[in-house]
Design an enzyme around this catalytic site. Structure first.
Site, short mmCIF file in Angstrom:
data_model
loop_
_atom_site.label_atom_id
_atom_site.label_comp_id
_atom_site.label_asym_id
_atom_site.label_seq_id
_atom_site.Cartn_x
_atom_site.Cartn_y
_atom_site.Cartn_z
N ASP A 32 48.98 78.73 74.18
CA ASP A 32 48.70 77.15 74.52
C ASP A 32 47.11 77.64 75.55
O ASP A 32 46.22 76.42 74.89
CB ASP A 32 49.20 77.13 76.15
CG ASP A 32 50.77 76.86 75.95
OD1 ASP A 32 50.75 75.95 74.98
OD2 ASP A 32 51.19 76.99 76.95
C1 26A Z 1 60.71 69.70 75.99
N1 26A Z 1 60.68 72.29 76.29
C2 26A Z 1 61.13 72.69 75.91
C3 26A Z 1 58.96 72.43 77.44
C4 26A Z 1 58.48 73.88 77.18
C5 26A Z 1 57.22 74.00 77.86
N2 26A Z 1 56.44 73.01 77.74
C6 26A Z 1 56.82 71.50 77.78
N3 26A Z 1 58.42 71.47 76.95
N4 26A Z 1 58.96 75.23 76.74
C7 26A Z 1 58.11 75.85 77.24
N5 26A Z 1 57.71 75.18 77.78
C8 26A Z 1 56.22 75.83 78.33
O1 26A Z 1 55.38 76.34 77.90
C9 26A Z 1 54.58 77.38 78.50
C10 26A Z 1 54.36 78.95 77.66
O2 26A Z 1 53.37 77.84 76.08
C11 26A Z 1 56.40 75.96 79.68
O3 26A Z 1 56.37 75.62 81.25
C12 26A Z 1 55.18 77.05 79.44
O4 26A Z 1 54.13 77.61 80.88
#
Ligand code: 26A
Length: 345
Positions: A299
């Site tokens: 990110d």
């Molecule tokens: C729908 N899903 C599975 C998700 C996520 C996500 N953000 C949005 N949708 N699953 C994990 N994360 C975020 O990815 C970040 C790390 O790249 C986590 O909250 C974490 O901050």
């Protein structure tokens, strides 16, 4: 112009804990992955909250990227849309965005809690298990609310977290069509292997609006598999994505694939000349002992890259900003950035 960048995603609170590999095995989790919670994972959140190493940190992939982009861009550059509950978790997310200077245009839900993500850390890996809760209830009419749509109209660049493909494809298409109609930039992150694997049709349609597609090597491999490509080669996969159908014929499409410590691959396809420009860019390697954790590294890369692209920098320099910001973030706990701010030189 203020707020040139609009991001859309799933706002989540990260519960970050250190675990043993045996803990991941118990729940059949991979060391480096991101998944949506299933029944069998439910105890993980309670167990995480009871874990003495637990840290509650602002997360949500696109929201992390939004804070990352704003870290570099001038004040009032980034707006973030997503859906949250009316609870302490969303207060914490709001505060983190405020501190970072990101304008949050949350849709608030009465009957759902703010979503959360257990970020299970083993060494330099992170396994993300997400309960979307309120984040799953984002609706396009929130964007169309005139007070919010004004920010859409004033923006020139859109960033969609691929994870949002599981939530509101219509919201993504709405922004995508607006971007295409107005010849604005539209970028999309593949986000996790399960997106190309299980949301192929929504992904393919979303990509038609995108002139930037961002991903990593495991997501590219999942894309190749779900699209029946024989190749494992990142450049070949990026070429395929770059050449997929596109709504806005005025912009070329660039696909950027990160690959851990290996160079980042970037491929641009010009439909006008039916040709590709293919390049590789080295990463800013960090001594292993200085890595705090890798939660949010991708990110941060996206945030830095967006900051460069929004500012009108070259692709090369934008990718370098992404590498720089990722290197800063992996030295912090979770998807965070150092304060006082460091500046990109
Ligand atoms: C729908 N899903 C599975 C998700 C996520 C996500 N953000 C949005 N949708 N699953 C994990 N994360 C975020 O990815 C970040 C790390 O790249 C986590 O909250 C974490 O901050």
């Amino acid at each position: 112009m203020s707020f040139p960048l609009v991001a859309l995603g799933n706002p989540l609170l990260d519960l970050q804990v250190d675990v043993e590999p045996s803990y991941l095995e118990k729940y059949s989790l991979k060391a480096n992955d991101a998944i949506l919670i299933e029944e069998k994972h439910l105890p993980i959140f309670k167990e995480s909250l009871e874990n003495p190493t637990v840290k509650s940190i602002a997360g949500g992939a696109a929201q992390n990227a939004a804070r990352g982009a704003q870290y570099i861009l001038p004040e009032n550059s980034v707006v973030y849309f997503g859906s949250v509950g009316k609870d302490d978790y969303s207060k914490l997310l709001l505060e983190a965005n405020q501190q970072a200077g990101v304008k949050s245009l949350y849709q608030f839900q009465d009957s759902y809690e703010t979503g959360k993500c257990a970020a299970l850390i083993t060494g330099h890996n992170r396994s993300l298990v997400t309960d979307l809760a309120a984040a799953n209830h984002f609706t396009p009419d929130h964007l169309q609310n005139p007070e919010n749509w004004e920010f859409v109209q004033n923006a020139k660049f859109f960033y969609i977290g691929g994870f949002h493909l599981t939530v509101s494809p219509d919201a993504i298409y709405l922004l995508g069509q607006h971007a295409a109609d107005e010849n604005k930039d539209f970028s999309l992150n593949l986000s996790a292997p399960f997106i190309p694997e299980f949301f192929k049709d929504v992904l393919d349609k979303s990509i038609t609006f995108a002139n930037y597609v961002i991903g990593n090597e495991t997501e590219a491999a999942a894309y190749a598999k779900s699209h029946g490509l024989e190749t494992q080669d990142l450049k070949e996969i990026a070429k395929y994505i770059a050449k997929e159908p596109k709504v806005n014929s005025q912009k070329d499409r660039t696909v950027i694939i990160t690959h851990g410590l290996e160079p980042t691959v970037a491929v641009t396809y010009s439909s006008e000349s039916d040709s590709f420009v293919i390049n590789e860019y080295p990463v800013h390697a960090l001594e292993s002992s200085k890595i705090q954790d890798t939660n949010g590294a991708g990110d941060a890369f996206a945030g830095g890259l967006l900051a460069g692209l929004v500012a009108g920098d070259s692709l090369e320099s934008s990718i370098d900003k992404g590498q720089w910001l990722a290197k800063l973030s992996i030295q912090e706990v979770g998807p965070s950035f150092p304060y006082p701010k460091q500046s990109y030189a």
